[in-house]
Design an enzyme around this catalytic site. Structure first.
Site, PDB file in Angstrom:
ATOM      1  N   ASP A  31       0.834  -1.199   0.000  1.00  0.00           N
ATOM      2  CA  ASP A  31       0.000   0.000   0.000  1.00  0.00           C
ATOM      3  C   ASP A  31       0.870   1.250   0.000  1.00  0.00           C
ATOM      4  O   ASP A  31       0.574   2.232  -0.679  1.00  0.00           O
ATOM      5  CB  ASP A  31      -0.914   0.034   1.233  1.00  0.00           C
ATOM      6  CG  ASP A  31      -2.057  -0.960   1.098  1.00  0.00           C
ATOM      7  OD1 ASP A  31      -2.154  -1.588   0.013  1.00  0.00           O
ATOM      8  OD2 ASP A  31      -2.813  -1.110   2.060  1.00  0.00           O
ATOM      9  N   ALA A  32       1.942   1.186   0.770  1.00  0.00           N
ATOM     10  CA  ALA A  32       2.802   2.364   0.915  1.00  0.00           C
ATOM     11  C   ALA A  32       3.406   2.765  -0.428  1.00  0.00           C
ATOM     12  O   ALA A  32       3.403   3.940  -0.804  1.00  0.00           O
ATOM     13  CB  ALA A  32       3.907   2.076   1.925  1.00  0.00           C
ATOM     14  N   ASP A  35       0.735   4.205  -2.677  1.00  0.00           N
ATOM     15  CA  ASP A  35       0.392   5.576  -2.287  1.00  0.00           C
ATOM     16  C   ASP A  35       1.473   6.569  -2.714  1.00  0.00           C
ATOM     17  O   ASP A  35       1.167   7.669  -3.169  1.00  0.00           O
ATOM     18  CB  ASP A  35       0.182   5.664  -0.771  1.00  0.00           C
ATOM     19  CG  ASP A  35      -1.080   4.915  -0.350  1.00  0.00           C
ATOM     20  OD1 ASP A  35      -1.902   4.612  -1.227  1.00  0.00           O
ATOM     21  OD2 ASP A  35      -1.223   4.630   0.859  1.00  0.00           O
ATOM     22  N   LEU A  81     -39.431  -2.100 -14.980  1.00  0.00           N
ATOM     23  CA  LEU A  81     -39.705  -3.327 -15.732  1.00  0.00           C
ATOM     24  C   LEU A  81     -40.892  -4.057 -15.136  1.00  0.00           C
ATOM     25  O   LEU A  81     -40.986  -4.194 -13.918  1.00  0.00           O
ATOM     26  CB  LEU A  81     -38.483  -4.249 -15.639  1.00  0.00           C
ATOM     27  CG  LEU A  81     -37.328  -4.001 -16.594  1.00  0.00           C
ATOM     28  CD1 LEU A  81     -36.129  -4.848 -16.185  1.00  0.00           C
ATOM     29  CD2 LEU A  81     -37.746  -4.322 -18.013  1.00  0.00           C
ATOM     30  N   GLU A 113     -31.085 -11.433 -21.404  1.00  0.00           N
ATOM     31  CA  GLU A 113     -29.868 -11.301 -20.583  1.00  0.00           C
ATOM     32  C   GLU A 113     -30.220 -11.464 -19.120  1.00  0.00           C
ATOM     33  O   GLU A 113     -31.373 -11.298 -18.730  1.00  0.00           O
ATOM     34  CB  GLU A 113     -29.205  -9.947 -20.824  1.00  0.00           C
ATOM     35  CG  GLU A 113     -29.990  -8.790 -20.287  1.00  0.00           C
ATOM     36  CD  GLU A 113     -29.566  -7.452 -20.914  1.00  0.00           C
ATOM     37  OE1 GLU A 113     -29.034  -7.446 -22.014  1.00  0.00           O
ATOM     38  OE2 GLU A 113     -29.800  -6.420 -20.265  1.00  0.00           O
ATOM     39  N   LYS A 115     -30.782 -10.655 -15.300  1.00  0.00           N
ATOM     40  CA  LYS A 115     -31.142  -9.433 -14.594  1.00  0.00           C
ATOM     41  C   LYS A 115     -30.263  -9.359 -13.349  1.00  0.00           C
ATOM     42  O   LYS A 115     -30.447 -10.109 -12.393  1.00  0.00           O
ATOM     43  CB  LYS A 115     -32.616  -9.448 -14.202  1.00  0.00           C
ATOM     44  CG  LYS A 115     -33.054  -8.178 -13.511  1.00  0.00           C
ATOM     45  CD  LYS A 115     -34.578  -8.085 -13.471  1.00  0.00           C
ATOM     46  CE  LYS A 115     -35.019  -6.775 -12.866  1.00  0.00           C
ATOM     47  NZ  LYS A 115     -34.651  -6.644 -11.448  1.00  0.00           N
ATOM     48  N   ASP A 117     -28.615  -8.128  -9.941  1.00  0.00           N
ATOM     49  CA  ASP A 117     -29.201  -7.582  -8.731  1.00  0.00           C
ATOM     50  C   ASP A 117     -28.269  -6.508  -8.187  1.00  0.00           C
ATOM     51  O   ASP A 117     -27.398  -6.770  -7.372  1.00  0.00           O
ATOM     52  CB  ASP A 117     -29.380  -8.710  -7.716  1.00  0.00           C
ATOM     53  CG  ASP A 117     -30.544  -8.439  -6.811  1.00  0.00           C
ATOM     54  OD1 ASP A 117     -31.186  -7.387  -6.978  1.00  0.00           O
ATOM     55  OD2 ASP A 117     -30.816  -9.279  -5.939  1.00  0.00           O
ATOM     56  N   TYR A 225     -26.856  -1.978 -19.877  1.00  0.00           N
ATOM     57  CA  TYR A 225     -27.982  -2.728 -20.407  1.00  0.00           C
ATOM     58  C   TYR A 225     -28.810  -1.978 -21.442  1.00  0.00           C
ATOM     59  O   TYR A 225     -29.662  -2.573 -22.081  1.00  0.00           O
ATOM     60  CB  TYR A 225     -28.870  -3.299 -19.299  1.00  0.00           C
ATOM     61  CG  TYR A 225     -29.598  -2.293 -18.430  1.00  0.00           C
ATOM     62  CD1 TYR A 225     -30.582  -1.465 -18.942  1.00  0.00           C
ATOM     63  CD2 TYR A 225     -29.306  -2.209 -17.068  1.00  0.00           C
ATOM     64  CE1 TYR A 225     -31.253  -0.567 -18.138  1.00  0.00           C
ATOM     65  CE2 TYR A 225     -29.974  -1.304 -16.246  1.00  0.00           C
ATOM     66  CZ  TYR A 225     -30.945  -0.479 -16.794  1.00  0.00           C
ATOM     67  OH  TYR A 225     -31.597   0.404 -16.006  1.00  0.00           O
ATOM     68  N   LYS A 315     -38.848 -13.492 -13.231  1.00  0.00           N
ATOM     69  CA  LYS A 315     -38.154 -13.634 -11.951  1.00  0.00           C
ATOM     70  C   LYS A 315     -37.721 -15.070 -11.677  1.00  0.00           C
ATOM     71  O   LYS A 315     -38.405 -16.022 -12.045  1.00  0.00           O
ATOM     72  CB  LYS A 315     -39.081 -13.171 -10.824  1.00  0.00           C
ATOM     73  CG  LYS A 315     -39.447 -11.708 -10.928  1.00  0.00           C
ATOM     74  CD  LYS A 315     -38.245 -10.819 -10.752  1.00  0.00           C
ATOM     75  CE  LYS A 315     -38.548  -9.808  -9.674  1.00  0.00           C
ATOM     76  NZ  LYS A 315     -37.432  -9.031  -9.275  1.00  0.00           N
ATOM     77  N   CYS A 409     -15.996 -27.828  24.966  1.00  0.00           N
ATOM     78  CA  CYS A 409     -16.272 -28.426  23.662  1.00  0.00           C
ATOM     79  C   CYS A 409     -17.491 -29.344  23.743  1.00  0.00           C
ATOM     80  O   CYS A 409     -17.523 -30.249  24.576  1.00  0.00           O
ATOM     81  CB  CYS A 409     -15.054 -29.215  23.172  1.00  0.00           C
ATOM     82  SG  CYS A 409     -15.393 -30.163  21.678  1.00  0.00           S
ATOM     83  N   CYS A 412     -16.169 -33.127  23.227  1.00  0.00           N
ATOM     84  CA  CYS A 412     -15.241 -33.844  24.106  1.00  0.00           C
ATOM     85  C   CYS A 412     -15.100 -33.196  25.482  1.00  0.00           C
ATOM     86  O   CYS A 412     -14.410 -33.727  26.345  1.00  0.00           O
ATOM     87  CB  CYS A 412     -13.864 -33.968  23.453  1.00  0.00           C
ATOM     88  SG  CYS A 412     -12.965 -32.406  23.373  1.00  0.00           S
ATOM     89  N   CYS A 427     -11.816 -25.702  20.158  1.00  0.00           N
ATOM     90  CA  CYS A 427     -11.652 -26.756  21.152  1.00  0.00           C
ATOM     91  C   CYS A 427     -10.169 -27.075  21.211  1.00  0.00           C
ATOM     92  O   CYS A 427      -9.518 -27.262  20.178  1.00  0.00           O
ATOM     93  CB  CYS A 427     -12.428 -27.993  20.713  1.00  0.00           C
ATOM     94  SG  CYS A 427     -11.859 -29.523  21.462  1.00  0.00           S
ATOM     95  N   CYS A 433     -10.352 -35.145  20.758  1.00  0.00           N
ATOM     96  CA  CYS A 433     -11.739 -34.763  20.503  1.00  0.00           C
ATOM     97  C   CYS A 433     -12.312 -35.596  19.362  1.00  0.00           C
ATOM     98  O   CYS A 433     -11.801 -35.572  18.240  1.00  0.00           O
ATOM     99  CB  CYS A 433     -11.811 -33.277  20.158  1.00  0.00           C
ATOM    100  SG  CYS A 433     -13.469 -32.764  19.674  1.00  0.00           S
TER     101      CYS A 433
HETATM  102  O1  D41 Z   1     -29.745  -6.303 -15.245  1.00  0.00           O
HETATM  103  C1  D41 Z   1     -30.643  -5.517 -14.944  1.00  0.00           C
HETATM  104  N1  D41 Z   1     -30.909  -5.273 -13.696  1.00  0.00           N
HETATM  105  C2  D41 Z   1     -31.431  -4.834 -16.004  1.00  0.00           C
HETATM  106  C3  D41 Z   1     -32.303  -3.826 -15.654  1.00  0.00           C
HETATM  107  C4  D41 Z   1     -31.321  -5.203 -17.363  1.00  0.00           C
HETATM  108  N2  D41 Z   1     -30.472  -6.185 -17.751  1.00  0.00           N
HETATM  109  N3  D41 Z   1     -32.058  -4.574 -18.309  1.00  0.00           N
HETATM  110  C5  D41 Z   1     -32.911  -3.573 -17.968  1.00  0.00           C
HETATM  111  N4  D41 Z   1     -33.614  -2.966 -18.955  1.00  0.00           N
HETATM  112  C6  D41 Z   1     -34.451  -1.991 -18.661  1.00  0.00           C
HETATM  113  C7  D41 Z   1     -35.199  -1.361 -19.781  1.00  0.00           C
HETATM  114  C8  D41 Z   1     -35.904  -2.385 -20.621  1.00  0.00           C
HETATM  115  C9  D41 Z   1     -36.226  -0.388 -19.265  1.00  0.00           C
HETATM  116  C10 D41 Z   1     -34.224  -0.626 -20.669  1.00  0.00           C
HETATM  117  C11 D41 Z   1     -33.061  -3.157 -16.616  1.00  0.00           C
HETATM  118  C12 D41 Z   1     -33.962  -2.100 -16.374  1.00  0.00           C
HETATM  119  N5  D41 Z   1     -34.650  -1.535 -17.407  1.00  0.00           N
HETATM  120  C13 D41 Z   1     -34.222  -1.546 -15.050  1.00  0.00           C
HETATM  121  N6  D41 Z   1     -33.448  -1.620 -13.992  1.00  0.00           N
HETATM  122  C14 D41 Z   1     -34.045  -0.983 -12.981  1.00  0.00           C
HETATM  123  C15 D41 Z   1     -35.227  -0.499 -13.408  1.00  0.00           C
HETATM  124  C16 D41 Z   1     -35.352  -0.834 -14.709  1.00  0.00           C
END
Ligand code: D41
Length: 672
Positions: A31-32, A35, A81, A113, A115, A117, A225, A315, A409, A412, A427, A433
């Site tokens: 790190d040093a 930096d 969405l 694709e 989604k 989180d 996206y 989902k 423990c 044992c 332990c 044990c």
């Molecule tokens: O990966 C995602 N979370 C994701 C979110 C994604 N792959 N595509 C998305 N596409 C859209 C639109 C269709 C409206 C362009 C989105 C979201 N919307 C989105 N994320 C949060 C609210 C909407």
């Protein structure tokens, strides 16, 4: 050196270190020194402002804290969405779309694709330079998080190639990959600090920092996206998938899992495919996003309230659910570490039914403020064991009871101690044990150790309880008489087991070292030790100072190894194992040096259908290659199967030799 040259050289150096740190997770500098180098670059840049590159590493490390975030109005609203929860929901969505378009031949092209989180953001580049970034907020206005976004390593501060519009807005998700999240939490746990409940919260918390220097230290990444607002001359493609590819060429990170498919059948096929792969992905996903690929059709469909009619999110089963904490058991591991395990009212989470979850250590129980009978949130994501991440205080019943951490423990009765600065209680019973002995046996016979097939937990339990085996060396003394009549042991299974025990005698030095179960010596350290010392004898005689020379071995591990071979009991176990016929070839220099792949470093990534990754790696090692877990300038070649991700991409960027499985098998045929 001219100031210009020095700036160039310092920047290159810092970029290389950043990459080692963030992408390969292998810091290559203290790190040093980091930096100091950064400070020197900053100095030069303030002396010669004209020489500062817009994508200079000084722009990545965060700036002084803000008093608050200002708000930014989105030029185009950031839509939300709609959700689909079943195949039927998806079929109904497709039917609505087909009907509106008057195109009911089932041949619409969808872009699919994962989604992610994370947190949705909007980022704007002006003449190719990152100008501004904002959170989604309520879809119309968000918060200005420009300084934080600039610290995210995979977001380009300057776009690549050219042809971008004067003003380019890109929308995407900022997320925290699972391994980064686990490491961040492990560090927090070890320091007794608060942990994050999940990668999404961690990403949100990191982006919401007023001090962007904190954001800079968090393992965040962007996945773009969609395109947002644009201004100025630039002909853009007519398909979403082509636009995304173009963003990729400009240096934006896009999903490597995105595919275009035809019709709703293609969509469902993609969903099923990703559902299977979900646990193995490097990040959390909560579903699949489907988008009509053709922009003209998107436009015709438009949107209702705040969601497009041309896109939907299907989902996945949730990765977090609440359930009741029924009890807490205390498990004693191989090294004596006592881990509290939550017994739960069974609950379906992340695609499986969970009835046990880890609580890590005593501090965690305190930190969560956990009591028996509580309603708790359980998280199961990826290959990580399920965890209790929080207590639902509002739903606490009146009759909860305190959790008592054992003072002795549970297996044992030996004393329980904790080392200075450690979160874990252990332990002190060692091999006295029974729990530690059983755990040592389970480890010894496991697949990556001696690989004794048929010696399962239940059998080890019985054999230990009946005192038929008390240590690892006893395994090779077992007879058919000992085994007959044990639960679920008929003539056939006894025969198979004895055969497996016999077969395990021919092993390798790395496997044997790993099987010994020395504290902190995992598979990879065992391999390094074997390679360095060549024979067990020289490893056994090594002093801590010599052990420190080995890659992967730090002072703590060196001390554990040294202590292990200082125990008379361990030496006598090893002697007995060898006397029973356990053997391996020594790894002498001569073998390694004229091996066909000697001196080369290989990386295996993705799924190998025919031989599997473990076997591929073992074969490479047998041919003299070093096998690394990350791609770098030192990598000679990469074997990439389906699902290969960032490592493959990196190998392509570096122009390395890349073999698919077929080509790899052909090479092996030639070499062997
Ligand atoms: O990966 C995602 N979370 C994701 C979110 C994604 N792959 N595509 C998305 N596409 C859209 C639109 C269709 C409206 C362009 C989105 C979201 N919307 C989105 N994320 C949060 C609210 C909407």
């Amino acid at each position: 050196m001219t100031p210009e040259q020095e700036i160039e050289s310092l920047s290159t150096q810092l970029r290389r270190w950043n990459e080692a740190y963030y992408q390969q997770d292998a810091p290559s500098v203290t790190d040093a020194e980091y930096d100091r180098t950064l400070a020197r670059l900053r100095d030069l840049e303030s002396q010669y402002p004209d020489l500062r590159q817009p994508d200079s590493p000084t722009q990545r490390v965060g700036a002084a804290p803000l008093d608050g975030f200002s708000t930014i109005e989105h030029k185009l609203p950031m839509l939300s969405l709609d959700n689909a929860f079943s195949d039927d929901d998806l079929i109904a969505f497709n039917a609505r779309v087909e009907e509106r378009l008057g195109q009911t031949n089932g041949a619409l092209r969808y872009c699919c694709e994962p989604k992610l989180d994370g947190i949705a953001v909007s980022i704007i580049w002006h003449r190719g330079r990152l100008l501004r970034a904002a959170t989604r907020g309520d879809g119309y206005t968000g918060e200005d998080i420009t300084l934080n976004v600039k610290t995210v390593p995979n977001i380009p501060l300057v776009l690549k190639s050219g042809g971008w519009p004067e003003l380019l807005e890109v929308r995407g998700e900022v997320y925290m990959p699972r391994d980064g999240f686990e490491k961040l939490n492990a560090r927090a746990r070890a320091a007794g600090e608060k942990t994050f409940v999940n990668p999404r919260n961690a990403a949100a918390g990191s982006l919401r920092q007023l001090d962007s220097r904190i954001t800079a230290r968090r393992p965040l990444a962007l996945c773009a996206y969609s395109l947002g607002y644009t201004e100025g001359e630039s002909p853009l493609p007519e398909y979403h998938s082509d636009i995304m590819a173009l963003l990729g060429e400009w240096g934006l990170p896009i999903s490597e899992y995105a595919r275009t498919v035809t019709g709703v059948d293609g969509c469902i096929g993609y969903y099923n495919d990703m559902a299977v792969r979900r646990d193995g992905l490097p990040f959390d996903i909560d579903g699949i996003v489907y988008k009509i690929d053709q922009l003209a059709l998107q436009q015709r469909l438009g949107f209702v309230s705040r969601a497009p009619r041309w896109a939907i999110a299907r989902k996945f089963p949730a990765q977090e659910e609440s359930t009741e904490l029924i009890d807490v058991d205390f498990q004693v591991g191989r090294t004596g570490a006592i881990t509290p395990v939550a017994r739960l009212q069974p609950v379906f989470v992340g695609g499986v039914t969970v009835s046990n979850a880890t609580l890590h250590n005593a501090d965690e129980i305190d930190r969560l403020g956990l009591r028996l009978g509580d309603q708790v949130v359980v998280r199961r994501a990826g290959d990580v064991i399920p965890q209790v991440v929080s207590v639902l205080i509002d739903r606490r019943p009146s009759d909860t009871r305190a959790i008592a951490f054992p003072i002795t423990c549970p297996a044992c009765g030996s004393a329980v101690e904790r080392d200075e600065g450690e979160a874990v209680y252990r332990c002190v019973g060692g091999l006295v044990c029974p729990a530690q002995r059983k755990a040592a046996l389970r480890h010894f016979v496991s697949r990556k150790a001696m690989d004794i097939d048929g010696m399962g937990d239940k059998l080890i339990e019985q054999l230990s309880d009946l005192q038929l085996i008390t240590g690892i060396a006893d395994i090779y003394q077992l007879t058919a008489d000992d085994l007959m009549g044990l639960e679920r042991m008929g003539e056939k299974s006894v025969g198979n087991l004895l055969h497996a025990i016999e077969a395990s005698k021919a092993t390798t030095l790395p496997r044997f070292i790993y099987a010994l179960g020395i504290r902190e010596v995992g598979e990879s350290t065992a391999r390094q030790l074997a390679q360095y010392f060549g024979t067990l004898e020289s490893l056994m005689q090594a002093t801590p100072a010599v052990l420190l020379e080995v890659d992967d071995v730090g002072p703590v591990v060196a001390e554990h190894i040294h202590q292990f071979f200082g125990e008379v009991q361990n030496i006598s176990s090893i002697d007995r194992l060898r006397a029973s016929g356990v053997h391996w070839p020594d790894l002498t220099e001569a073998v390694a040096q004229d091996a066909p792949l000697a001196g080369q470093t290989w990386v295996v990534t993705g799924k190998l259908e025919v031989m599997g990754r473990d076997e591929a790696e073992a074969t490479l090692r047998a041919l003299g290659a070093k096998v690394a877990s990350s791609v770098s300038g030192k990598t000679h070649s990469v074997v990439a199967g389906p699902g290969a991700g960032s490592k493959l991409k990196k190998a392509q960027t570096l122009g390395l030799e890349i073999l698919d499985e077929a080509a790899f098998l052909k090479l092996l045929e030639r070499l062997q």
